[in-house]
Design a protein around this motif. Structure first.
Motif, mmCIF file in Angstrom:
data_model
loop_
_atom_site.group_PDB
_atom_site.id
_atom_site.type_symbol
_atom_site.label_atom_id
_atom_site.label_comp_id
_atom_site.label_asym_id
_atom_site.label_seq_id
_atom_site.Cartn_x
_atom_site.Cartn_y
_atom_site.Cartn_z
ATOM 1 N N LEU A 73 0.166 -0.720 0.210
ATOM 2 C CA LEU A 73 -0.258 0.138 0.287
ATOM 3 C C LEU A 73 1.375 1.438 0.011
ATOM 4 O O LEU A 73 0.514 2.171 -0.988
ATOM 5 N N LEU A 74 1.725 1.280 0.387
ATOM 6 C CA LEU A 74 2.605 2.202 1.046
ATOM 7 C C LEU A 74 3.584 2.696 -0.482
ATOM 8 O O LEU A 74 3.518 3.845 -1.010
ATOM 9 N N LEU A 75 4.100 1.465 -1.103
ATOM 10 C CA LEU A 75 5.148 1.837 -2.493
ATOM 11 C C LEU A 75 3.699 2.538 -3.789
ATOM 12 O O LEU A 75 4.730 3.302 -4.205
ATOM 13 N N PHE A 76 2.319 1.608 -3.388
ATOM 14 C CA PHE A 76 2.167 2.147 -4.916
ATOM 15 C C PHE A 76 1.029 3.928 -4.403
ATOM 16 O O PHE A 76 0.359 4.140 -5.068
ATOM 17 N N ASN A 77 1.034 4.136 -3.359
ATOM 18 C CA ASN A 77 0.647 5.130 -2.409
ATOM 19 C C ASN A 77 1.221 6.190 -2.727
ATOM 20 O O ASN A 77 0.357 7.061 -1.493
ATOM 21 N N PHE A 78 3.121 6.053 -2.581
ATOM 22 C CA PHE A 78 3.639 7.032 -1.575
ATOM 23 C C PHE A 78 3.256 8.643 -2.362
ATOM 24 O O PHE A 78 4.083 9.530 -1.998
ATOM 25 N N SER A 79 2.257 8.856 -3.563
ATOM 26 C CA SER A 79 2.513 9.376 -4.256
ATOM 27 C C SER A 79 1.146 10.358 -4.159
ATOM 28 O O SER A 79 0.671 11.472 -4.771
ATOM 29 N N ARG A 80 0.587 9.891 -2.534
ATOM 30 C CA ARG A 80 -1.055 11.095 -2.166
ATOM 31 C C ARG A 80 -0.266 12.259 -2.059
ATOM 32 O O ARG A 80 0.816 12.730 -1.711
ATOM 33 N N ALA A 81 -1.737 13.089 -2.837
ATOM 34 C CA ALA A 81 -1.316 14.916 -2.885
ATOM 35 C C ALA A 81 -1.531 15.802 -1.167
ATOM 36 O O ALA A 81 -1.933 14.795 -0.351
ATOM 37 N N GLN A 82 -0.584 16.179 -1.295
ATOM 38 C CA GLN A 82 -0.167 17.139 -0.858
ATOM 39 C C GLN A 82 -0.332 18.093 -0.190
ATOM 40 O O GLN A 82 -1.048 18.573 -1.370
ATOM 41 N N THR A 83 -1.431 19.123 1.047
ATOM 42 C CA THR A 83 -1.713 20.111 0.495
ATOM 43 C C THR A 83 -0.852 21.600 1.081
ATOM 44 O O THR A 83 0.088 21.241 2.051
ATOM 45 N N GLY A 84 -1.344 22.377 0.453
ATOM 46 C CA GLY A 84 -0.168 23.517 1.306
ATOM 47 C C GLY A 84 1.273 23.348 0.207
ATOM 48 O O GLY A 84 1.242 22.665 -1.123
ATOM 49 N N GLY A 85 2.299 24.409 0.252
ATOM 50 C CA GLY A 85 3.223 24.727 -0.195
ATOM 51 C C GLY A 85 4.179 23.578 0.050
ATOM 52 O O GLY A 85 4.797 22.914 1.361
ATOM 53 N N LYS A 86 5.853 23.335 -1.066
ATOM 54 C CA LYS A 86 6.385 22.384 -0.208
ATOM 55 C C LYS A 86 8.255 23.373 -0.890
ATOM 56 O O LYS A 86 7.906 23.621 -1.822
ATOM 57 N N ILE A 87 8.930 22.778 0.289
ATOM 58 C CA ILE A 87 10.267 23.352 -0.252
ATOM 59 C C ILE A 87 11.047 21.936 0.155
ATOM 60 O O ILE A 87 11.422 21.880 0.845
ATOM 61 N N THR A 88 12.015 22.149 -1.002
ATOM 62 C CA THR A 88 13.583 21.018 -0.103
ATOM 63 C C THR A 88 14.005 21.194 -0.670
ATOM 64 O O THR A 88 14.882 22.324 -1.553
#
Length: 815
Positions: free
Chosen positions: A14-29
């Motif tokens: 489940l984790l492997l195929f759902n890692f791209s779950r949408a995030q809310t808000g901005g993101k800095i990497t």
């Protein structure tokens, strides 16, 4: 077990195929690197509002140096990066608008200067660092490690204990796998202790403690993995560290070492050389009472043994790295170890009758000479496809160990008045050869959302040839003793594959993996004029899941909860499967067990940590078919062998903290309370034994001036139960004082070990049919040591070497 495996496989999928779950808000990497563009694992990044520098969040970077701030509101931010020993770095304004991610260029931190306005600035790593799947101990943080060896460093490591024979336990459990730079040591417990004694502490960088290692590591090792990471300089030019020390206990001992590194252009050369000469002393007393069916004593035996071994050890680790391109590195590493020792160990056996009177005396003059040689070659390759962390590595290993020993036993029996009644002489020749071949490949692939997928394969093949040739000596003539002479051949192939996945979900992080190992063993005991051939075959395949879950209780990441689970296997040592007998004296023998089965352990752990300054953990371990030393009787003879005792349950509560009461005093304390329970039926009878043990170790460091420092350290153990053995309390108090000279390039250190002479491993042995026994050791551990180290040439703040080695666990079982 099937339900457990199904649960973790489902979770992993489940984790492997759902890692791209949408995030809310901005993101800095982004990422934090050193000047050589290597990850600064453990660096801190802080997110601030640009308008008023208000701290929004902070976090430790990942092992690859990466970080990610998620769910951010539209605003203008600043990011600051810090790391001990490096100058702080603050980037320019970062604007977050909508959900469009911002990927920043890497932050490059530069080493802090030595002086500032002629005021000395000393940068030092913390002694302990906590990570999701391991605890990291920085060796150089303790001044008492200067001039010592790797085995002595382990003795001061939280949760680690080393007994009189050099056997290493971790969190109260034996069976720990000791690795050097992620590479197996390929040595028996005795030879491993010898090697670690000859490895200078000045060549060590970190010790990684993994009671539940991730899937990348071999599943072998009941107590987990201790990975000793060594230093290797990467600054261009020449750098060297020379060291030597002299110690005085009952006898004198000395060691010398040199760590050399030279880099020019695309080539890096390195060599670690060490020589150790050690003369020690030990007194072992074993008391045995023989009982009738009603438990009344019928006779007793007191064995008093003296050991005065002299060991000469030389080891070398040398290699070359070739940087074919900025992304591709080839390396070759040679390791060699030559050890020889001789010992004259008399044993005095006093036999007493039912009324307590002396019946007879037996003296055993045991003279031995042993030699051990190991040569290993490792070829390694690393290719980095991009700067995001996509990487392929492989290792090829070949190790060949050759050892031999000769012992002469002269047994003389006397009446109480001193009359000689019998005399026998036995001579033996014990050659052994072990060949180990290993190949492994690992691949890491970053995924969206700062997730990572890792996978790898490995195959190893081992063949051993052990002989025991015994001769009765009469009037100087050797006659072969077929009842004791034997030859044992063993072959083993292990094939493995793993997959590992990790991802951060803001304040929540997960790492989970699965490893599969297929084992194929084939043992053959050759016959002789009095004994027929015998053989056995073992084939089994097992799954080993691992999972780690961490959650930051606050946005700054100061308070962290971690839960983990893992399954491991403990395969028998090759020598433990060898069925023939080794003799200590007329009443003591060691024998192998070809029917010894592997043990399997399930590890559960829940831990809370505060900024790596305080950690408390609760762990539960269950082991089936637990292996351990067992003692049984054959007449008056006590025979020691490895056996499957039954099941072991361990409940462990541990606490680790480091703090600084004043600017000149820093403290690290580790303590644990654990309960070992052993239950099961085996050939000495049903065992049902448990005991609560309290143990711990601590270290105090005192900065007396810019060039003077001191240390006070020690450990204690209230005693516990380990299979048939119940140990008594023991402890040790140590002190050290150090002076830096020659512009801090050299140090002189004086240490005193076991100041109170409180380390005397002793205890009782239970569950012996119609007998009871106890033992007491007096050891040569009160030792004063004067050490000197000198460093010259160019140096680097961050040692870096691609951790090589693919033969993960095989030689740790070599004897």
């Amino acid at each position: 077990m099937k339900l457990k495996l199904l649960f973790f496989l489902t979770l992993f999928t489940l984790l492997l195929f759902n890692f791209s779950r949408a995030q809310t808000g901005g993101k800095i990497t982004g990422s934090v690197l050193d000047e050589a563009k290597k990850p600064l694992d453990g660096a801190t990044v802080i997110l601030l509002l640009a308008k008023d520098s208000t701290v929004i969040s902070s976090q430790l970077v990942n092992r690859d140096g990466s970080f990610a701030f998620q769910n951010l509101k539209d605003n203008t931010y600043l990011i600051r990066a810090t790391y001990i020993g490096y100058k702080n770095y603050q980037g320019s304004n970062v604007v977050v608008s909508g959900q469009k991610p911002v990927d920043l260029p890497a932050f490059i931190l530069t080493a802090a200067g030595k002086t500032l306005n002629e005021v000395a600035v000393t940068a030092k790593k913390s002694f302990i660092q906590q990570k999701i799947d391991r605890t990291v101990v920085n060796v150089g943080a303790l001044i008492s490690n200067t001039g010592t060896n790797a085995l002595e460093v382990l003795q001061k490591t939280p949760g680690v204990q080393v007994d009189a024979d050099g056997n290493i336990t971790f969190k109260g459990k034996s069976g720990v796998m000791v690795m050097i730079d992620d590479k197996p040591t390929y040595l028996s417990a005795a030879n491993l202790a010898t090697y670690l004694r000859s490895l200078p502490a000045s060549s060590l960088d970190q010790i990684e403690l993994m009671d539940n290692p991730p899937a990348k590591y071999d599943a072998a090792g009941n107590a987990g993995v201790i990975n000793i990471k060594t230093k290797k300089n990467t600054i261009k030019g020449f750098h060297a560290v020379l060291g030597g020390n002299y110690a005085q206990g009952f006898y004198g001992r000395n060691s010398e070492n040199a760590n050399l590194n030279y880099r020019t252009g695309k080539v890096n050369l390195f060599a670690n050389l060490a020589y150790d000469e050690e003369h020690t002393w030990r007194r072992l007393e074993i008391d045995r009472d023989y009982l009738d069916a009603n438990g009344n004593r019928t006779s007793s035996l007191k064995d008093i043994s003296y050991f005065r071994p002299t060991n000469y050890n030389t080891n070398i680790k040398a290699g070359i790295d070739f940087y074919a391109s900025p992304k591709t590195t080839w390396g070759i590493v040679y390791t060699g170890d030559i050890s020889r020792d001789h010992d004259n160990s008399p044993v005095y056996s006093l036999l007493y009758g039912q009324n307590g009177g002396l019946d007879s005396t037996i003296t055993t003059l045991n003279t031995s000479r042993n030699k051990f040689g190991s040569n290993g070659i490792n070829l390694n390759y690393t290719h980095k496809f991009d700067s995001l962390g996509r990487e392929l590595t492989f290792d090829l290993d070949y190790i060949r160990d050759i050892s031999g020993g000769n012992q002469l036993f002269v047994n003389n029996s006397y009446l109480p008045d001193g009359t000689l009644t019998n005399s026998t002489t036995l001579n033996d020749d014990l050659p052994s050869t072990i060949n180990i071949y290993s190949a492994k490949a690992d691949y890491a692939h970053p995924l969206k959302g700062k997730a990572k997928l890792e996978a790898g394969i490995k195959s190893s093949y081992v063949n051993t040839d052990n002989a025991a040739n015994y001769f009765n000596v009469v009037n100087g003539v050797n006659t072969i003793d077929y009842s004791k002479t034997n030859r044992f051949l063993y072959k083993e192939n292990i094939n493995a594959a793993y997959v590992n996945f990790n991802k951060n979900f803001g304040r929540f992080a997960i790492q989970t993996g699965l490893r599969v190992e297929n084992t194929n063993g084939d043992g053959h005991q050759l016959g002789n004029a009095q004994r027929a051939d015998s053989s056995f075959v073992n084939h089994y395949t097992d799954l080993f899941p691992t999972a780690y879950f961490s959650y930051n209780l606050d946005t700054a990441g100061h308070n962290v909860l971690v839960a983990s689970y893992g399954r491991r296997v403990g395969r028998p040592n090759y020598g433990s499967l060898n069925p023939f007998t080794f003799f200590v004296d007329e009443f003591t023998q060691f024998s192998g067990n070809p029917f010894l089965k592997p043990q399997f352990t399930d590890n559960y752990k829940l831990a809370y940590s505060f900024r790596s300054l305080f950690t408390i953990a609760l762990a539960y371990n269950y082991t089936a078919d637990v292996q351990g030393e067992t003692i049984h009787r054959n007449g008056d003879v006590f025979i020691s062998t490895q056996g499957n005792i039954g099941q072991q349950k361990t409940l462990d509560l541990s606490v680790n903290t480091n703090f600084q009461p004043t600017k000149w005093w820093s403290v690290n304390l580790y303590a644990e309370v654990y309960k070992n329970t052993y239950q099961g039926a085996f050939y000495t009878g049903y065992l049902n034994q448990s005991q609560v043990t309290v143990s711990g170790n601590g270290n105090n460091q005192f900065t007396l001036s810019p060039t003077w420092s001191a240390e006070l350290s020690g450990f204690f153990d209230t005693g516990g139960t380990y299979g048939q053995f119940v140990t008594l309390p023991k402890g040790m108090l140590n002190a050290a004082i150090q002076k830096k000279i020659w512009n801090n390039k050299a140090t002189i250190k004086l240490t005193m070990q076991n100041i109170l002479q409180s380390f005397s491993p002793s205890g009782t042995i239970t569950n012996i049919a119609d007998a009871r026994a106890s033992f007491h050791n007096t050891l040569d551990t009160q030792v004063a040591r004067l050490a000197f180290t000198y460093s010259f040439g160019k140096s680097a703040n961050t040692p870096q070497k691609r951790e090589t080695g693919g033969a993960d666990s095989e030689q740790s079982r070599a004897h």
